[in-house]
Write an enzyme that holds these catalytic residues in place. Structure first.
Site, short mmCIF file in Angstrom:
data_model
loop_
_atom_site.label_atom_id
_atom_site.label_comp_id
_atom_site.label_asym_id
_atom_site.label_seq_id
_atom_site.Cartn_x
_atom_site.Cartn_y
_atom_site.Cartn_z
N CYS A 191 0.81 -1.21 0.00
CA CYS A 191 0.00 0.00 0.00
C CYS A 191 0.85 1.26 0.00
CB CYS A 191 -0.96 -0.01 1.18
SG CYS A 191 -0.15 -0.05 2.81
N HIS A 203 -2.03 0.50 7.15
CA HIS A 203 -2.38 0.88 5.78
C HIS A 203 -1.97 2.32 5.51
CE1 HIS A 203 -4.37 0.02 2.05
NE2 HIS A 203 -5.24 1.01 2.18
N ASP A 215 -7.96 5.73 -2.13
CA ASP A 215 -7.16 4.56 -1.75
C ASP A 215 -6.78 3.80 -3.01
OD1 ASP A 215 -5.93 2.41 -0.62
OD2 ASP A 215 -7.56 1.90 0.76
#
Length: 658
Positions: A408, A452, A468
């Site tokens: 991520c 994250h 995202d």
């Protein structure tokens, strides 16, 4: 002087007590300290057996000097709590070498109780609490043993005495726990046990978050008052990173923070109320669902709407939060703020800058169009993985055009860089996403592998919007929990920790629920206590609270006082005589009591006919009593047989007459 000498049994109790109180500290103490404790216990056992004599004063002085030097070198001249506890442990070990009198034993045992209490500085788990309770019982037994004569050898009686000492304390503990308010400590200590703590750092570079994904350590738990947010809504905000040096994203510098205004938040839905119990991380930042409305007591709200403390989080913390999941945030930016969120190094990553211009041209300058094209670019050939390999100096270029593999933080960093290159203010937010629902206690548990990173970009009037990029490559990671994703994805089997096994996962949830109950209702009971008392008393009236404190306290004091002071039948000190007296008391309840003029043998022979099944045992006991009563020296083997016969008869005889 001879009367002050402790028994050999008491020496064994001292050694056992010291060994047990030191054991919880072995994991963080320097290796030589546990070795010194083992050496001291072994030496004292050799002295106890008569093979060695007590060491000369010069040997003890040398040990003190060497241990002092070892503490100074091991803790780098720092006089912190760890150093003080290590000093106590070393003192216990050295004191064992001269335990001979009751005074020495008292010093060892009182210090042992203090060392046992210091275990809670390093761990607050229910297992440590149970272990320390057991240790306290054994230390009290050791205290009881030093009051016995040098010939006493009653291990079981020492434990019974310790239990009787602790038993009256239990009702007092319950009254204090449930009724009396908790006071905030007037002192605080910072513990660094040498164990690495996992958590979010205040900077982000390739590989940082993926390291956390390899850890299944608990980050925090959350309990919701109403409906629990869906997995795709569980973005736990912790840090905002907005400065980029070509490889690392960091928090804004002190000078830059001066130009950033506190961001305004306009809620579009009702607030979500919940409570977080966050584990110690050694860092000051807390977590909250995106976005928190206000800071609670003891916390601060930063201009970018994240929660922080004024000191690192060294102990577990419980705090309430209110958040909104739909909002409009900071619809206007000043020139200085826009310049800050467009900041990029003067050079580096030329291919990524060119990509941003191409996307901007294809989207006709539209922000949403640039984002759509960039996500489509990610969705073509990019791979979501924990092992993307090392990236060079131009890390964004290498990720976007060569490796095309990342976690991520790689996608978030590349997205923010491309958006800024296209003239779109953006920043990176780090925290946690998702969490697993525990049905046994009704809470959400979030672990380090839920760490994250995502992006926020700014649009006029709409304000900051969450983006995202992971959702374009691995949407299952966002729609489900990280635990579910890891357990079903072969590429993440190392992070899944074997959680695909249903029974193991269920067992882990039950264990975690048990720990959660302990943390919430015992360690962090202050908030629950207020609500519980209001429910019990029906209000917060001062007189109701006063009566609620006084009446149970008086009842407990009266009950325990009567139990301690009530008249009791005096039992002989000799175990053999006590066993015979208890047997006679049992027969008295069966209307077969002993007459004053009867000897023990005559009485047993008389009542034996009434109990045919026990007749042989009674006659044997009568014979042995005659043998012991009229010989000059007692036979220990016959006495042991008599006590065994008394125990058998006590088990076989009924308690009342049928």
């Amino acid at each position: 002087m001879k009367g002050r000498q402790i028994s050999r049994t008491a020496v064994v109790w001292q050694l056992l007590a010291v060994m047990l109180v030191v054991l919880p500290h072995v994991q963080w103490l320097p290796l030589w300290v546990p070795a010194l404790v083992v050496l001291a216990i072994g030496s004292r056992l050799m002295i106890h057996s008569g093979r060695w004599s007590f060491p000369h004063w010069s040997v003890k002085a040398l040990l003190v000097i060497a241990s002092s030097g070892g503490l100074i070198l091991s803790f780098n001249h720092q006089a912190g709590p760890e150093t003080m506890v290590a000093l106590l442990v070393v003192g216990l070990a050295l004191k064992l070498l001269e335990v001979y009198h009751r005074r020495d034993a008292l010093v060892v045992l009182f210090v042992s109780l203090f060392v046992a209490a210091t275990a809670f500085l390093f761990s607050e788990s229910v297992w440590i609490a149970g272990y320390i309770l057991l240790t306290t019982v054994l230390v009290l037994a050791a205290l009881n043993s030093i009051q016995q004569s040098s010939s006493a050898r009653r291990f079981r009686d020492n434990l019974k005495s310790a239990g009787r000492l602790l038993l009256p304390a239990i009702p007092f503990m319950l009254v204090l726990f449930f009724l009396f308010p908790r006071l905030e400590p007037f002192w605080s200590v910072t513990i660094d046990s040498g164990q690495a703590k996992t958590g979010l750092s205040d900077e982000l570079s390739p590989g940082d978050v993926s390291k956390l994904a390899q850890s299944d350590e608990l980050a925090f738990r959350a309990t919701f008052e109403g409906e629990v947010p869906l997995p795709a809504q569980r973005y736990w905000r912790s840090l905002v990173l907005s400065e980029f040096d070509g490889r690392r994203w960091t928090r804004p510098s002190h000078e830059q923070r001066q130009v950033l205004r506190p961001e305004q938040l306009q809620p579009l839905v009702s607030a979500q109320r919940y409570e977080v119990i966050m584990e110690a991380s050694g860092r000051p930042w807390l977590v909250a669902l995106d976005q928190p409305l206000r800071a609670g007591q003891g916390t601060l709200m930063t201009p970018v709407r994240t929660l922080v403390m004024d000191r690192p989080l060294e102990r577990r913390r419980q705090y309430p939060v209110e958040s909104v999941l739909q909002y409009r945030q900071q619809p206007l930016l000043t020139r200085q703020e826009a310049r800050h969120y467009l900041q990029l190094p003067a050079g580096g990553n030329p291919d990524s800058r060119a990509l941003a211009q191409r996307l901007l041209t294809q989207a006709d300058g539209n922000t949403d169009g640039v984002i759509t094209l960039l996500q489509a670019y990610f969705n073509k050939t990019f791979v979501y993985t924990l092992e993307p390999g090392r990236l060079g100096r131009d890390s964004v270029d290498q990720f976007l055009f060569e490796t095309r593999e990342g976690y991520c933080e790689h996608f978030a960093s590349a997205t923010a860089f491309v958006l800024r290159s296209a003239g779109i203010p953006s920043r990176i937010v780090t925290g946690y996403q998702g969490g697993e629902w525990n049905p046994y206690e009704g809470y959400l548990q979030v672990r380090q592998y839920d760490a994250h990173a995502w992006v926020e970009y700014w649009q006029p009037e709409a304000g900051w919007q969450r983006l995202d990029p992971t959702a374009a490559v691995a949407p299952e990671r966002i729609r489900t929990s990280a635990q579910d994703y890891f357990s079903t994805n072969e590429g993440f089997s190392s992070a899944g920790m074997g959680l695909g096994i249903d029974w193991l996962r269920d067992l882990r949830q039950r264990y975690d629920a048990f720990n959660y109950s302990w943390h919430r209702w015992v360690l962090n009971y202050q908030g629950q206590q207020v609500q519980l008392l209001d429910d019990w008393l029906g209000g917060e009236d001062r007189w109701r609270r006063l009566l609620a404190w006084l009446l149970p306290t008086m009842l407990v004091f009266g009950t325990v006082g009567y139990w301690l002071l009530r008249p009791r039948p005096t039992l002989p000190r000799d175990p053999m005589a006590r066993a015979l007296m208890r047997l006679q008391q049992r027969f008295a309840t069966l209307e077969s009591g002993r007459e004053p003029a009867e000897s023990l043998a005559m009485w047993l022979q008389r009542v034996a006919d009434d109990w045919p099944k026990q007749r042989a045992l009674m006659l044997r006991l009568a014979f042995l009593d005659d043998q012991q009563r009229y010989i000059e020296r007692k036979d220990p083997h016959q006495q042991a047989e008599m006590k065994r016969l008394c125990r058998i008869l006590m088990r076989q005889l009924p308690r009342k007459k049928r």
